[in-house]
Each structure stands twice: as C-alpha cells, then as structure tokens.
Design a protein around this motif. Sequence first.
Motif, short mmCIF file in Angstrom:
data_model
loop_
_atom_site.label_atom_id
_atom_site.label_comp_id
_atom_site.label_asym_id
_atom_site.label_seq_id
_atom_site.Cartn_x
_atom_site.Cartn_y
_atom_site.Cartn_z
N HIS A 125 0.86 -1.19 0.00
CA HIS A 125 0.00 0.00 0.00
C HIS A 125 0.90 1.24 0.00
CE1 HIS A 125 -4.21 1.44 1.33
NE2 HIS A 125 -3.55 2.49 0.84
N ILE A 126 0.93 1.94 -1.13
CA ILE A 126 1.82 3.10 -1.24
C ILE A 126 1.43 4.19 -0.25
CG2 ILE A 126 2.48 2.71 -3.66
CD1 ILE A 126 0.46 4.93 -4.39
N HIS A 127 2.40 4.97 0.12
CA HIS A 127 2.19 6.08 1.05
C HIS A 127 3.32 7.07 0.86
CE1 HIS A 127 4.25 2.70 2.99
NE2 HIS A 127 4.95 3.59 3.68
N PHE A 128 2.99 8.35 0.99
CA PHE A 128 3.92 9.45 0.76
C PHE A 128 4.36 10.00 2.11
CE2 PHE A 128 4.89 13.92 -0.32
CZ PHE A 128 5.75 13.73 -1.39
N HIS A 129 5.65 9.90 2.40
CA HIS A 129 6.20 10.37 3.67
C HIS A 129 6.45 11.87 3.62
CE1 HIS A 129 7.23 6.36 5.33
NE2 HIS A 129 7.32 6.03 4.05
N VAL A 130 6.15 12.55 4.73
CA VAL A 130 6.49 13.97 4.90
C VAL A 130 7.09 14.11 6.30
CG1 VAL A 130 5.66 16.34 4.86
CG2 VAL A 130 4.49 14.62 3.46
N LEU A 131 8.36 14.53 6.33
CA LEU A 131 9.07 14.67 7.59
C LEU A 131 9.63 16.07 7.73
CD1 LEU A 131 9.77 11.63 6.38
CD2 LEU A 131 11.08 11.53 8.46
N PRO A 132 9.30 16.77 8.82
CA PRO A 132 9.94 18.05 9.07
C PRO A 132 11.38 17.80 9.53
CG PRO A 132 8.54 17.46 10.93
CD PRO A 132 8.36 16.40 9.87
N ARG A 133 12.30 18.69 9.15
CA ARG A 133 13.71 18.51 9.50
C ARG A 133 14.30 19.82 10.02
NH1 ARG A 133 16.10 13.79 7.76
NH2 ARG A 133 17.48 14.41 9.46
N TRP A 134 15.28 19.68 10.90
CA TRP A 134 16.00 20.81 11.47
C TRP A 134 17.49 20.52 11.40
CZ3 TRP A 134 11.74 18.41 13.34
CH2 TRP A 134 10.59 19.17 13.47
N THR A 135 18.27 21.55 11.23
CA THR A 135 19.72 21.39 11.22
C THR A 135 20.14 20.76 12.55
OG1 THR A 135 19.96 23.32 9.80
CG2 THR A 135 21.93 22.59 11.00
N GLY A 136 20.91 19.69 12.46
CA GLY A 136 21.40 19.02 13.67
C GLY A 136 20.41 18.07 14.31
N ASP A 137 19.30 17.73 13.62
CA ASP A 137 18.32 16.84 14.25
C ASP A 137 18.70 15.36 14.18
OD1 ASP A 137 17.67 16.17 11.62
OD2 ASP A 137 15.60 16.80 11.73
N THR A 138 19.80 15.06 13.53
CA THR A 138 20.28 13.68 13.53
C THR A 138 21.49 13.60 14.46
OG1 THR A 138 21.70 14.08 11.62
CG2 THR A 138 19.49 13.21 11.19
N ASN A 139 21.70 12.43 15.01
CA ASN A 139 22.83 12.24 15.92
C ASN A 139 23.29 10.79 15.86
OD1 ASN A 139 21.12 10.70 17.68
ND2 ASN A 139 20.34 12.61 18.53
N PHE A 140 24.12 10.41 16.80
CA PHE A 140 24.72 9.08 16.81
C PHE A 140 23.76 7.98 17.26
CE2 PHE A 140 25.08 10.65 21.06
CZ PHE A 140 24.88 9.54 21.86
N MET A 141 22.66 8.30 17.91
CA MET A 141 21.79 7.28 18.50
C MET A 141 21.29 6.25 17.48
SD MET A 141 21.65 7.57 21.76
CE MET A 141 20.16 6.70 22.23
N PRO A 142 20.76 6.65 16.31
CA PRO A 142 20.30 5.63 15.38
C PRO A 142 21.42 4.76 14.83
CG PRO A 142 19.37 7.77 14.83
CD PRO A 142 20.42 8.00 15.87
N VAL A 143 22.60 5.33 14.69
CA VAL A 143 23.72 4.59 14.11
C VAL A 143 24.36 3.64 15.12
CG1 VAL A 143 25.99 4.82 13.03
CG2 VAL A 143 24.18 6.44 12.46
N LEU A 144 24.72 4.16 16.28
CA LEU A 144 25.42 3.35 17.27
C LEU A 144 24.48 2.61 18.22
CD1 LEU A 144 28.30 5.80 18.22
CD2 LEU A 144 28.33 3.94 16.55
N GLY A 145 23.39 3.25 18.59
CA GLY A 145 22.49 2.67 19.57
C GLY A 145 21.26 2.02 18.99
#
Length: 171
Positions: A125-145
Amino acid sequence: MEDSGVKRLWAPWRMSYISGIGKSDECVFCHNPAQDPSKDKENLILYRGRHNFIIMNLYPYNNGHLMVVPYKHTGDLCDLNDDEMLELMQLSQLTLRVFKKVFSPEGFNTGFNIGKAAGAGIRQHIHFHVLPRWTGDTNFMPVLGETRVISEHIFDTYDTLKEAFDLEAGK
C-alpha cells in the motif's frame, strides 16, 4: 553494584515493534481509515480527504513524521487516477503548511519508498512520507544505539497537529 557511568535511555514501548506484538496480516492503511472517525486519534489519523488521508507514523524517524495515504489499496503509484494523485499532492502541501506553522522546520524530507529494494516497510500500500527537519536533528543514536529519540509523546504531537490541520483545512 558500581555504576559505570553509562547513561540509559528507557523506551519500553519499542518492544512491541521489535517483537511484532500487535502486527497482523491486515493492511494498516486499509484497516485504520475503515474504523469509525471517532477512533481517529487512536489510529493516528489527522485528516480524511475524499481519496486520501493523513496519518502519523507509529514508528517515526523523527517528531511529526506523517504519511499521506490513498484509500485505494495498491503498491503501484501508477494505479492511482488523476483525482487521487491530485488530492495526494494537495494533502502533501497542506501537511507542509501545517508543519511550517506548528514546528517551523528548516527543511523537509518527502517521498515514496516503492518496493522492497527501495525500503518500503508496507510494500502492498503506497504512502507518501512527509518529515519536518532541522539542522542538527540527527545524531549518533540511530547509528550506534539503533535507537531514535523522539522528543514528544506521539499523542501530544497528534493533539497539536490535529488542531492545526482542522484550522488550516477550515474545519
């Protein structure tokens, strides 16, 4: 027992996702909008259009991760007719307007993941993602943890967005 100084992030709600509890063979994008609109908050549906609806992602990449989803059950974007496609894009614009007013993001990620090779979590079932983003909103948690930190409870975000969608759509 000596504390090693390691900080702990408790996210027990994630176990239901990891273990598959509550998952069924039923398509969530067909099941949820088929429910009575009085259950929209429980089902995370923010807006119902004629051909598409807007729903929060239960397992978001970040705070406010939404999807615009056609009611038509298809995994192929080419199966949508002109009216369905037009409304899908109109609801995507509505989502951007709401995000700009409510969250003041610095940018957006938008798009489809169609097919397994593209990373589609729900391929049928197709779906169109919309994500708000901010500078610096990514970090090490998804990668390492292997953990995403979402700053607000999903139902608090729902309440904020629902009010904004109703105002923006003139409801």
